[in-house]
Design an enzyme around this catalytic site. Structure first.
Site, PDB file in Angstrom:
ATOM      1  CD1 TRP A  30     -51.280  97.458  -4.516  1.00  4.62           C
ATOM      2  CD2 TRP A  30     -49.521  96.697  -5.665  1.00  4.62           C
ATOM      3  NE1 TRP A  30     -51.501  96.124  -4.787  1.00  4.62           N
ATOM      4  CE2 TRP A  30     -50.429  95.630  -5.490  1.00  4.62           C
ATOM      5  CE3 TRP A  30     -48.335  96.434  -6.364  1.00  4.62           C
ATOM      6  CZ2 TRP A  30     -50.206  94.331  -5.975  1.00  4.62           C
ATOM      7  CZ3 TRP A  30     -48.112  95.156  -6.857  1.00  4.62           C
ATOM      8  CH2 TRP A  30     -49.044  94.121  -6.655  1.00  4.62           C
ATOM      9  CE  LYS A  32     -57.417 105.370  -2.460  1.00  2.00           C
ATOM     10  NZ  LYS A  32     -56.351 104.401  -2.112  1.00  2.00           N
ATOM     11  CB  ALA A  43     -52.206 101.749  -4.035  1.00  2.00           C
ATOM     12  N   GLY A  66     -57.800  98.728 -10.686  1.00  2.00           N
ATOM     13  CA  GLY A  66     -57.554  97.856  -9.548  1.00  2.00           C
ATOM     14  C   GLY A  66     -58.281  96.547  -9.742  1.00  2.00           C
ATOM     15  CD  GLU A 110     -58.480 100.345 -18.297  1.00  4.77           C
ATOM     16  OE1 GLU A 110     -58.199  99.141 -18.435  1.00  4.77           O
ATOM     17  OE2 GLU A 110     -58.752 101.090 -19.243  1.00  4.77           O
ATOM     18  NE  ARG A 134     -44.558  96.666 -18.995  1.00 10.20           N
ATOM     19  CZ  ARG A 134     -45.827  97.061 -18.984  1.00 10.20           C
ATOM     20  NH1 ARG A 134     -46.806  96.173 -19.065  1.00 10.20           N
ATOM     21  NH2 ARG A 134     -46.132  98.340 -18.911  1.00 10.20           N
ATOM     22  CB  CYS A 184     -53.829  94.301 -15.066  1.00  9.99           C
ATOM     23  SG  CYS A 184     -53.245  95.640 -16.101  1.00  9.99           S
ATOM     24  CD  GLU A 232     -55.469  90.098 -11.721  1.00 12.20           C
ATOM     25  OE1 GLU A 232     -56.077  90.529 -10.745  1.00 12.20           O
ATOM     26  OE2 GLU A 232     -54.825  90.810 -12.497  1.00 12.20           O
TER      27      GLU A 232
HETATM   28  P1  NAP Z   1     -57.237  96.966  -5.285  1.00 10.27           P
HETATM   29  O1  NAP Z   1     -57.110  96.275  -3.987  1.00 10.27           O
HETATM   30  O2  NAP Z   1     -58.522  96.860  -6.001  1.00 10.27           O
HETATM   31  O3  NAP Z   1     -56.887  98.489  -4.989  1.00 10.27           O
HETATM   32  C1  NAP Z   1     -56.852  99.449  -6.003  1.00 10.27           C
HETATM   33  C2  NAP Z   1     -57.116 100.812  -5.411  1.00 10.27           C
HETATM   34  O4  NAP Z   1     -58.425 100.832  -4.834  1.00 10.27           O
HETATM   35  C3  NAP Z   1     -56.174 101.206  -4.281  1.00 10.27           C
HETATM   36  O5  NAP Z   1     -55.961 102.590  -4.346  1.00 10.27           O
HETATM   37  C4  NAP Z   1     -56.965 100.839  -3.050  1.00 10.27           C
HETATM   38  O6  NAP Z   1     -56.603 101.546  -1.895  1.00 10.27           O
HETATM   39  C5  NAP Z   1     -58.360 101.242  -3.485  1.00 10.27           C
HETATM   40  N1  NAP Z   1     -59.430 100.589  -2.746  1.00 10.27           N
HETATM   41  C6  NAP Z   1     -59.396  99.410  -2.085  1.00 10.27           C
HETATM   42  N2  NAP Z   1     -60.615  99.157  -1.552  1.00 10.27           N
HETATM   43  C7  NAP Z   1     -61.417 100.194  -1.893  1.00 10.27           C
HETATM   44  C8  NAP Z   1     -62.793 100.499  -1.643  1.00 10.27           C
HETATM   45  N3  NAP Z   1     -63.578  99.695  -0.941  1.00 10.27           N
HETATM   46  N4  NAP Z   1     -63.288 101.642  -2.149  1.00 10.27           N
HETATM   47  C9  NAP Z   1     -62.497 102.470  -2.859  1.00 10.27           C
HETATM   48  N5  NAP Z   1     -61.195 102.239  -3.130  1.00 10.27           N
HETATM   49  C10 NAP Z   1     -60.661 101.104  -2.656  1.00 10.27           C
HETATM   50  O7  NAP Z   1     -56.135  96.510  -6.320  1.00 10.27           O
HETATM   51  P2  NAP Z   1     -54.579  96.416  -6.096  1.00 10.27           P
HETATM   52  O8  NAP Z   1     -54.307  95.194  -5.297  1.00 10.27           O
HETATM   53  O9  NAP Z   1     -54.030  97.715  -5.621  1.00 10.27           O
HETATM   54  O10 NAP Z   1     -54.065  96.239  -7.595  1.00 10.27           O
HETATM   55  C11 NAP Z   1     -54.029  95.038  -8.230  1.00 10.27           C
HETATM   56  C12 NAP Z   1     -55.234  94.873  -9.135  1.00 10.27           C
HETATM   57  O11 NAP Z   1     -55.280  95.926 -10.071  1.00 10.27           O
HETATM   58  C13 NAP Z   1     -55.168  93.610  -9.962  1.00 10.27           C
HETATM   59  O12 NAP Z   1     -56.423  92.988 -10.006  1.00 10.27           O
HETATM   60  C14 NAP Z   1     -54.794  94.119 -11.353  1.00 10.27           C
HETATM   61  O13 NAP Z   1     -55.168  93.277 -12.404  1.00 10.27           O
HETATM   62  C15 NAP Z   1     -55.493  95.415 -11.380  1.00 10.27           C
HETATM   63  N6  NAP Z   1     -54.922  96.292 -12.401  1.00 10.27           N
HETATM   64  C16 NAP Z   1     -55.630  96.510 -13.534  1.00 10.27           C
HETATM   65  C17 NAP Z   1     -55.103  97.307 -14.530  1.00 10.27           C
HETATM   66  C18 NAP Z   1     -55.865  97.563 -15.803  1.00 10.27           C
HETATM   67  O14 NAP Z   1     -55.515  98.495 -16.498  1.00 10.27           O
HETATM   68  N7  NAP Z   1     -56.901  96.795 -16.130  1.00 10.27           N
HETATM   69  C19 NAP Z   1     -53.847  97.899 -14.354  1.00 10.27           C
HETATM   70  C20 NAP Z   1     -53.140  97.654 -13.183  1.00 10.27           C
HETATM   71  C21 NAP Z   1     -53.702  96.855 -12.206  1.00 10.27           C
HETATM   72  P3  NAP Z   1     -55.711 100.848  -0.752  1.00 10.27           P
HETATM   73  O15 NAP Z   1     -54.379 100.681  -1.325  1.00 10.27           O
HETATM   74  O16 NAP Z   1     -55.736 101.796   0.366  1.00 10.27           O
HETATM   75  O17 NAP Z   1     -56.369  99.533  -0.429  1.00 10.27           O
END
Ligand code: NAP
Length: 475
Positions: free
Chosen positions: A148, A172, A174, A226, A248, A276, A282, A379
């Protein structure tokens, strides 16, 4: 505002008719009700992507490139409405949202240019018996799962290289921020992308929906952005059908300031690296390590800048720091800060959540943070800067590397040899040397250790959506 599933070029309700609410984090009010995709919808999207795959893969690269270029032009012309939508559903300040739209659009332009450069190679076998011909082919149907925090850019960073390489996709998004992804689906259709090439499937049952797709043999790749926690689950699920993966994942970026640094420049860089997206990135600087002689001055300058930020609804043009994305996010930041304060840290500015509605947390600078405090291990994903003092270069590198993450690190020094030496010693996929921003569509973005596998952006980003095929040929 689009709110249905986008499958095979059509807007459709979910197979159960269920919908879920999307909330404005500034007020908690409902912005929209979105179709809630099911595993059976997911398989319908795989069918659409699979049916479209052969024609898209054989579309001339130049034609694919022109579609992507049109997507860039359209995104640029719709920048202000897209930025408003991002700000509305994510909460980030409009200036951040405008920056995201520009960044996101650049992936279309960059991969429009790269689509015609999926080069192979030819060599004479060492034995002289034959030629070794290597061609690059699209991986096939790809499942893209995005977070998200950058609802547009995390989508285009995957869609653009996938389409450039000749793959078809199911995105898919968020469930906190599906509206931007649906607006992107409409934009890509307007850019002339054929039905089925891009499908977008919001769902509250993300685990079940993604699992169903990863167990369908027509799916050949999953690209996930994520948390590391969910990344591990997807790697395990992908193992069953040996699906190609790009991950990622989370970060815990160190920000090193040496005593010889240009201090005002380091503070400027710190404000970008930390603030930012309101700290919800991340790449956000999570741990500040500052050499003892300049630590007090750096803390003072950073606190002054942090304190001056105007906090308010993201959609208000005067806002510099919007609300966090949801209540859970605020509770997590609050818990980490409380634990640090209880262990002896000092809040130079901020340090407690305000009363009143909205998911707000104020800009916070903490000094005297214990090296083993949880706030340095996890984080933060919010506007909090913990500062730790060091006395020697080697100590700084050891502290910076003392994490399972390895996405990005920042270094400020005027000594170029030290800057490059430390950059090489840091366990990170990316380093900002005298720079607080590394994200660039033309550069390979990604992490080492538990921050991920694979790269997005640059030429590498295109190759991640291709397979090498080797043809042994005699002529
Ligand atoms: P997240 O909870 O891991 O969710 C990411 C995506 O995965 C969402 O679309 C989420 O859907 C989905 N998801 C959740 N549980 C799942 C499962 N069991 N199976 C399949 N998909 C599933 O992460 P977030 O809170 O949205 O984002 C924050 C994280 O992203 C942080 O750790 C950040 O560091 C990381 N991030 C990394 C990068 C990079 O390039 N390395 C860039 C941006 C963000 P729902 O929304 O429906 O739960």
């Amino acid at each position: 505002m689009y709110s249905d599933l986008f499958i095979g070029g059509k807007w459709v309700p979910s197979s159960t008719g269920d919908r879920f609410d999307v909330l404005d984090p500034a007020t908690g009010t409902v912005i929209a009700s979105v179709a809630d995709g099911t595993p059976s919808d997911a398989l319908a999207a795989v069918t659409a992507a699979s049916d479209a795959a052969a024609a898209w893969a054989s579309t001339p690269p130049r034609v694919r490139a022109e579609h992507l270029r049109r997507a860039f032009d359209l995104m640029t012309s719709r920048a202000s409405s897209l930025a408003h939508l991002i700000s509305l559903e994510n909460g980030k300040a409009l200036a951040d949202a405008q920056g995201e739209v520009a960044y996101a659009a650049e992936f279309f332009r960059w991969y429009a240019e790269e689509a015609v450069r999926a080069l192979g190679s030819v060599a004479v076998a060492p034995s002289g018996a034959n030629r070794i011909l290597v061609v690059r082919q699209p991986v096939g149907v790809c499942v893209l799962v995005t977070p998200w925090n950058f609802p547009a850019a995390m989508a285009t960073r995957k869609i653009a290289p996938a389409l450039a390489a000749g793959c078809t996709v199911i995105l898919k998004p968020a469930s906190d921020t599906p509206l931007t992804a649906l607006a992107m689906a409409a934009l890509l259709a307007d850019a002339g992308i054929p039905p089925g090439v891009v499908n977008v499937l919001p769902s509250r049952s993300s685990g079940q929906v993604v699992d169903a797709m990863l167990h369908d043999p027509r799916v050949r790749k999953v690209s996930f952005t994520g948390s590391t926690e969910v990344g591990r689950l997807l790697l395990a699920a992908a193992a069953d059908n040996v699906v190609n993966t790009s991950m990622e994942l989370g970060g815990n970026a160190p920000f090193l300031v040496f005593a010889d640094a240009d201090l005002p420049a380091a503070v400027d860089g710190a404000m970008i690296a930390k603030m930012r997206n309101g700290g919800e990135a991340c790449t956000a600087a999570n741990r500040f390590y500052v050499e003892a002689p300049v630590a007090a001055e750096f803390s003072r300058l950073l606190s002054d800048r942090m304190r001056s930020l105007a906090m308010g609804p993201g959609t208000d043009p005067a806002t510099q720091l919007g609300p966090l994305v949801n209540e859970d996010a605020v509770a997590k930041v609050d818990t980490l800060v409380r634990a640090a304060l209880a262990a002896g840290a000092v809040a130079v500015t901020g340090g407690s959540r305000p009363s009143g509605p909205g998911c707000y947390y104020p800009p916070t600078v903490l000094t005297n943070v214990a090296p083993d405090a949880p706030i340095l291990r996890e984080e933060i994903f919010g506007p909090v800067a913990p500062i730790v003092t060091f006395t020697a270069e080697q100590e700084a590198v050891l502290l910076a590397n003392d994490t399972e993450y390895g996405l990005v690190a920042y270094v400020y020094t005027r000594d170029l040899s030290r800057g490059l030496r430390v950059s090489e010693a840091l366990e990170a996929g990316m380093v900002g040397l005298n720079r607080g921003l590394v994200s660039d569509p033309a550069a390979p973005f990604g992490g080492v250790k538990q921050s991920g596998i694979g790269r997005e952006g640059g030429h590498e980003g295109l190759l991640d959506y291709t397979e090498s095929k080797y043809i042994a040929v005699s002529w």
